[in-house]
Design a protein around this motif. Structure first.
Motif, short mmCIF file in Angstrom:
data_model
loop_
_atom_site.label_atom_id
_atom_site.label_comp_id
_atom_site.label_asym_id
_atom_site.label_seq_id
_atom_site.Cartn_x
_atom_site.Cartn_y
_atom_site.Cartn_z
N UNK A 1 5.98 2.21 7.48
CA UNK A 1 6.45 2.39 6.15
C UNK A 1 7.66 3.06 5.76
N UNK A 2 8.06 3.37 4.66
CA UNK A 2 9.27 3.81 4.10
C UNK A 2 8.76 5.04 3.05
N UNK A 3 9.96 5.97 3.01
CA UNK A 3 9.92 6.86 2.11
C UNK A 3 11.21 7.55 1.74
N UNK A 4 11.40 8.11 0.73
CA UNK A 4 12.65 8.82 0.46
C UNK A 4 12.99 10.11 1.24
N UNK B 1 0.84 -1.29 -0.21
CA UNK B 1 -0.36 -0.03 0.11
C UNK B 1 0.89 1.26 -0.05
N UNK B 2 0.48 2.19 -0.89
CA UNK B 2 1.06 3.40 -0.84
C UNK B 2 0.26 4.41 -0.29
N UNK B 3 0.67 5.51 0.62
CA UNK B 3 -0.08 6.45 1.21
C UNK B 3 0.53 7.79 1.02
N UNK B 4 -0.34 9.00 0.77
CA UNK B 4 0.16 10.08 0.42
C UNK B 4 -1.11 11.16 0.74
N UNK B 5 -0.30 12.43 1.27
CA UNK B 5 -0.97 13.38 1.44
C UNK B 5 -1.11 14.33 0.09
N UNK B 6 -2.05 14.52 -0.27
CA UNK B 6 -2.51 15.15 -1.74
C UNK B 6 -3.49 16.30 -1.74
N UNK C 1 10.75 1.45 -6.02
CA UNK C 1 9.31 0.98 -5.32
C UNK C 1 9.10 2.23 -4.34
N UNK C 2 9.96 3.13 -4.05
CA UNK C 2 9.45 4.28 -3.25
C UNK C 2 9.22 5.48 -4.03
N UNK C 3 9.63 5.38 -5.54
CA UNK C 3 9.35 6.60 -5.99
C UNK C 3 10.52 7.65 -6.31
N UNK C 4 10.01 8.60 -6.53
CA UNK C 4 11.20 9.76 -6.97
C UNK C 4 10.68 11.09 -6.19
N UNK C 5 11.87 11.77 -5.71
CA UNK C 5 11.52 12.83 -4.83
C UNK C 5 12.46 14.15 -5.39
N UNK C 6 11.72 15.15 -5.94
CA UNK C 6 12.16 16.02 -6.54
C UNK C 6 12.08 17.51 -6.00
N UNK D 1 7.85 10.81 -2.27
CA UNK D 1 6.63 11.46 -2.55
C UNK D 1 5.49 10.67 -1.75
N UNK D 2 5.53 9.62 -1.23
CA UNK D 2 4.65 8.61 -0.50
C UNK D 2 5.21 7.94 0.49
N UNK D 3 4.23 7.21 1.15
CA UNK D 3 4.70 6.15 2.17
C UNK D 3 4.59 4.78 1.48
N UNK D 4 5.46 3.90 1.72
CA UNK D 4 5.17 2.57 1.19
C UNK D 4 5.37 1.61 2.22
N UNK D 5 4.29 0.74 2.33
CA UNK D 5 4.17 0.03 3.69
C UNK D 5 5.19 -1.22 3.42
N UNK D 6 5.57 -1.92 4.45
CA UNK D 6 6.71 -2.81 4.65
C UNK D 6 6.31 -4.18 3.50
N UNK D 7 5.23 -4.29 3.65
CA UNK D 7 4.60 -5.54 2.57
C UNK D 7 5.02 -5.55 1.32
N UNK D 8 5.17 -4.22 0.76
CA UNK D 8 5.38 -4.13 -0.76
C UNK D 8 7.11 -4.27 -0.94
N UNK D 9 7.65 -4.58 0.24
CA UNK D 9 9.16 -4.58 -0.06
C UNK D 9 9.69 -5.95 0.49
N UNK D 10 8.79 -6.86 0.76
CA UNK D 10 9.41 -8.06 1.48
C UNK D 10 10.15 -8.76 0.47
N UNK D 11 9.65 -9.07 -0.72
CA UNK D 11 10.31 -9.99 -1.67
C UNK D 11 11.69 -9.59 -1.98
N UNK D 12 11.93 -8.07 -2.08
CA UNK D 12 13.30 -7.59 -2.29
C UNK D 12 14.39 -7.67 -1.25
#
Length: 346
Positions: A201-204, A1-6, A333-338, A236-247
């Motif tokens: 979760x994790x973010x850049x 799951x990815x969560x963001x403030x928008x 998997x975490x995206x790009x932060x500019x 740019x958003x928060x990625x929950x740990x389950x999305x990274x387990x296989x890496x």
């Protein structure tokens, strides 16, 4: 799951942030493509309650409006609880749905707007060794035993697209390529083996540095001060740990995911999260020793090897950052932060 403030790109100044979740499932291995659609979680909550009013009695998640992740955590709920709104969402079948918004029309904010604290660690040996060699020394033996951190400034949090400027007394602005973990439950005296269970979760993380100020301050050996005090970017958003387990495999301290930095579209840094000497479990165990971590606290990994201009400037860019430069940090998997560097406001 990815969560963001928008909020919408054309929203009026001061418009409140909304909490959204990406639609489309977990990113495929190696993917750097951003989500294209986001679910407004408050609209999803209201629709769920309208369909089943009993939810307001049976579910704390459905009982109050979904506003920001900060408020969600303050209510004692964890990030993973938001998955109930995503999993239970039923789109309208007429092609138009006010709960779903396109990435192209959104501006993203920091995943946490008001973190209670920011601890930034020093977990990558490649970066640490380079820094010590530049001073003519060797990595202290204690670094290999103790995850070391400093406290950052939580009053100057930036999000994707927010401008950054150099402090008035500095002419050597630098980026630092990092990952940050969000603590989403109170914790104390965590063990390294179980500490990552406290991560929502994790973010850049871009830990901006004024190198000339830092150079003077560190001669006193008290740690970073004004050289780190002026800006910290997350997103740019928060990625929950389950999305990274296989890496993650074997004894690696982190997922085997690429981390890169670009200045004006040209790659300047490259490393891998799995190169870390300490895991986030190690870091959280150290951070929580004899003190209470709070939901919303941020934990930075420290700079990946080659992940700053101080390490690579002479061979790649030939200078520090200047107004007009666009710095983009990417983590698989975490995206790009500019962020764009601008003249310091007068």
């Amino acid at each position: 799951m990815k969560i963001a403030h928008v909020r919408e790109v054309n929203a009026p100044t001061g418009a409140p942030w909304r909490l959204a979740a990406a639609l489309g499932g977990a990113a495929a291995a190696g993917s750097i493509q951003p989500p294209t659609r986001w679910l407004d979680l408050e609209v999803a909550r209201r629709r769920a309650v309208a369909a089943d009013p009993r939810l307001t009695h049976n579910s704390a998640l459905h009982r109050v409006a979904v506003t920001t992740l900060d408020d969600h955590l303050a209510a004692g709920l964890r990030v993973a609880a938001l998955a109930d709104l995503v999993d239970g969402f039923v789109p309208r079948g007429d092609g138009e749905d006010d709960a779903v918004v396109s990435t192209a029309g959104l501006h993203f904010g920091p995943p946490v707007l008001r973190p209670p604290s920011l601890r930034d660690f020093y977990a990558f040996e490649g970066h640490v060794r380079t820094m010590w060699e530049r001073r003519g020394g060797e990595v202290p033996e204690a670094w290999y035993r103790l995850p070391i951190f400093y406290f950052g400034n939580v009053s100057e949090i930036r999000g994707p697209g927010d401008p950054v400027w150099s402090p008035a007394a500095s002419a050597e602005l630098d980026y630092e390529l990092e990952v940050a973990a969000l603590v989403d439950t109170p914790a104390i005296n965590l063990s390294p083996e179980r500490a990552e269970e406290a991560i929502g979760g994790y973010t850049i993380f871009n830990d901006w540095s004024a190198r000339d100020l830092q150079r003077e301050e560190t001669t006193v050996r008290l740690g970073p001060a004004k050289g780190k005090d002026f800006a910290s970017s997350f997103g740019p958003w928060l990625v929950t740990p389950d999305e990274l387990v296989d890496a993650r495999a074997g004894e690696a301290a982190g997922p085997d995911l690429a981390m890169t930095a670009e200045v004006n579209g040209d790659e300047t840094s490259r490393g891998r999260w799995s190169d870390a000497h300490f895991s986030f479990g190690d870091m959280l165990a150290r951070a929580s020793a004899d003190v209470r971590l709070r939901a919303g606290d941020l934990i930075g990994s420290g700079t990946v090897g080659s992940g700053c201009l101080l390490e690579v400037r002479d061979s790649i860019l030939g200078r520090y950052l200047q107004p007009g430069d666009v710095v983009t940090l990417r983590v698989e998997r975490l995206g790009a932060l500019s962020n764009t560097i601008v003249e310091r406001p007068r």
